[in-house]
Design an enzyme around this catalytic site. Sequence first.
Site, PDB file in Angstrom:
ATOM      1  NE  ARG A  46       1.031 -17.572  -8.213  1.00 54.42           N
ATOM      2  CZ  ARG A  46       1.777 -16.994  -7.204  1.00 54.42           C
ATOM      3  NH1 ARG A  46       1.493 -15.813  -6.920  1.00 54.42           N
ATOM      4  NH2 ARG A  46       2.135 -17.774  -6.035  1.00 54.42           N
ATOM      5  CE1 TYR A  98     -18.877 -15.790 -25.098  1.00 57.49           C
ATOM      6  CE2 TYR A  98     -17.645 -14.967 -23.289  1.00 57.49           C
ATOM      7  CZ  TYR A  98     -18.106 -16.147 -24.101  1.00 57.49           C
ATOM      8  OH  TYR A  98     -17.423 -17.517 -24.015  1.00 57.49           O
ATOM      9  CG  ASP A 170     -15.243  -7.047 -23.898  1.00 58.96           C
ATOM     10  OD1 ASP A 170     -14.282  -7.094 -24.725  1.00 58.96           O
ATOM     11  OD2 ASP A 170     -15.739  -7.949 -23.552  1.00 58.96           O
ATOM     12  CE  LYS A 195     -13.127 -14.788 -28.798  1.00 55.46           C
ATOM     13  NZ  LYS A 195     -13.158 -14.998 -27.482  1.00 55.46           N
TER      14      LYS A 195
HETATM   15  O1  P1T Z   1     -12.995 -16.445 -24.322  1.00 53.49           O
HETATM   16  P1  P1T Z   1     -12.302 -15.397 -23.265  1.00 53.49           P
HETATM   17  O2  P1T Z   1     -10.978 -15.240 -23.917  1.00 53.49           O
HETATM   18  O3  P1T Z   1     -12.385 -15.769 -21.917  1.00 53.49           O
HETATM   19  O4  P1T Z   1     -12.933 -14.100 -23.801  1.00 53.49           O
HETATM   20  C1  P1T Z   1     -14.377 -13.800 -23.095  1.00 53.49           C
HETATM   21  C2  P1T Z   1     -14.945 -12.722 -23.942  1.00 53.49           C
HETATM   22  C3  P1T Z   1     -15.070 -11.352 -23.340  1.00 53.49           C
HETATM   23  N1  P1T Z   1     -15.537 -10.329 -24.242  1.00 53.49           N
HETATM   24  C4  P1T Z   1     -16.088 -10.735 -25.386  1.00 53.49           C
HETATM   25  C5  P1T Z   1     -16.546  -9.306 -26.117  1.00 53.49           C
HETATM   26  C6  P1T Z   1     -16.028 -11.860 -25.963  1.00 53.49           C
HETATM   27  O5  P1T Z   1     -16.373 -11.983 -27.139  1.00 53.49           O
HETATM   28  C7  P1T Z   1     -15.360 -13.041 -25.451  1.00 53.49           C
HETATM   29  C8  P1T Z   1     -15.393 -14.473 -25.734  1.00 53.49           C
HETATM   30  N2  P1T Z   1     -16.301 -14.493 -26.777  1.00 53.49           N
HETATM   31  C9  P1T Z   1     -16.462 -15.750 -27.489  1.00 53.49           C
HETATM   32  C10 P1T Z   1     -15.913 -16.950 -27.250  1.00 53.49           C
HETATM   33  C11 P1T Z   1     -17.555 -15.667 -28.775  1.00 53.49           C
HETATM   34  O6  P1T Z   1     -17.576 -16.690 -29.446  1.00 53.49           O
HETATM   35  O7  P1T Z   1     -18.279 -14.794 -28.690  1.00 53.49           O
END
Ligand code: P1T
Length: 379
Positions: A46, A98, A170, A195
Amino acid sequence: MKFNTKTIHGGQQHDLAYGAVMPPIYQTSTYAQTTPGGHKGFEYSRTHNPTRQALENAFASIENGKHGLAFGSGLAAIDAVIKLLSPGDEVISTNDLYGGTYRLFTKVFEGFGIKFHFIGMENAEKIESYVNENTKLIWVETPTNPMMNIIDIEAVSKVAKKHNVLLAVDNTFATPYLQRPLDLGADIVMHSATKYMGGHSDVVMGALIVKDDVIAEKLYFIQNASGAVCGPMDSFLVLRGIKTLHIRMQRHSENGKAIAEYLAKHPKIEKVYWPGFENHPNHEVAKRQMDDFGGMVSFVTKGNNYDEAIKIVENLKIFTLAESLGGVESLAGHPASMTHASIPKEEREKTGVVDSLIRLSVGIEDIDDLIHDLEQAIG
Ligand code: P1T
């Protein structure tokens, strides 16, 4: 080292045991000690893991940071940033972001006494007017998800510095191939590494990158204390993904441009949201702070008909109807019913997330096939 070399070598060293070129997947929870505290820098996974550490060094390198931290998801990374704050503190956040980030802020952290102001961030004076003595953080998402608004990171960073407020960006949509927020004055860069960083739709992961040692230490403490870390296998996969980030982003940007231009000419399309267009309201800022415009494109059909939008996304054959973005394959989404369904209708419509909005994550397939697919789906 320049960017395309950093994606492959940045922060990396060959495995000390056997010279393996890729870091081994250290699939272990713990490490043998010769005497209490007698270890080789790793006690418990961890806290530290060699595969995760190799990835965290790569994150730091490509974002021009000093410290990288990897988490079990993008939201876990955002959660760690907000845990820097205390009850009574205030955050100024992008209003178009998001849906899951909005949900985390409003449904979890407002309950702990943190106040969020969701505002359009088209100009820095407007942001400054929301700053008071409780303001501790400005949260910027640019380009925004899904409206592709662009926020001037350098201008916001001046406001943040003047008032001694942290600025977090972000950078999920742009990636460091297109935009490097730390160079523009941000304190913290965040990624949903699910992503473009991972790039192959096979991992859920988050990342934070910082330059400052004191902020890094606080975040490492939260990472270990809260424990939302990613595993070694996922670390290996994202590290492998990063090695092709530059060539993937180049193709995503080329294909994104071609699709945006195709849609803009289509008689059934009302509006296309893509920062590369000269008439995009923040095109000049995008041109200045980004090296290209990426592979995300959103659009609305004429008449703003919910059922028509659903039909289009159902008709697609090469684009897959799915949540998420940033993989090599093209995806299509309907934000109002999918990624942004957690934002109340009145709120999302204020930022443009209307019923007919469709969001495309343009992949790196052959562009002719992608355009042909949209042609048959839109009709
Ligand atoms: O899904 P996760 O890895 O927890 O990330 C969240 C997140 C944070 N910031 C942005 C700009 C994002 O697009 C996302 C996740 N977005 C999607 C799952 C989507 O389809 O837009």
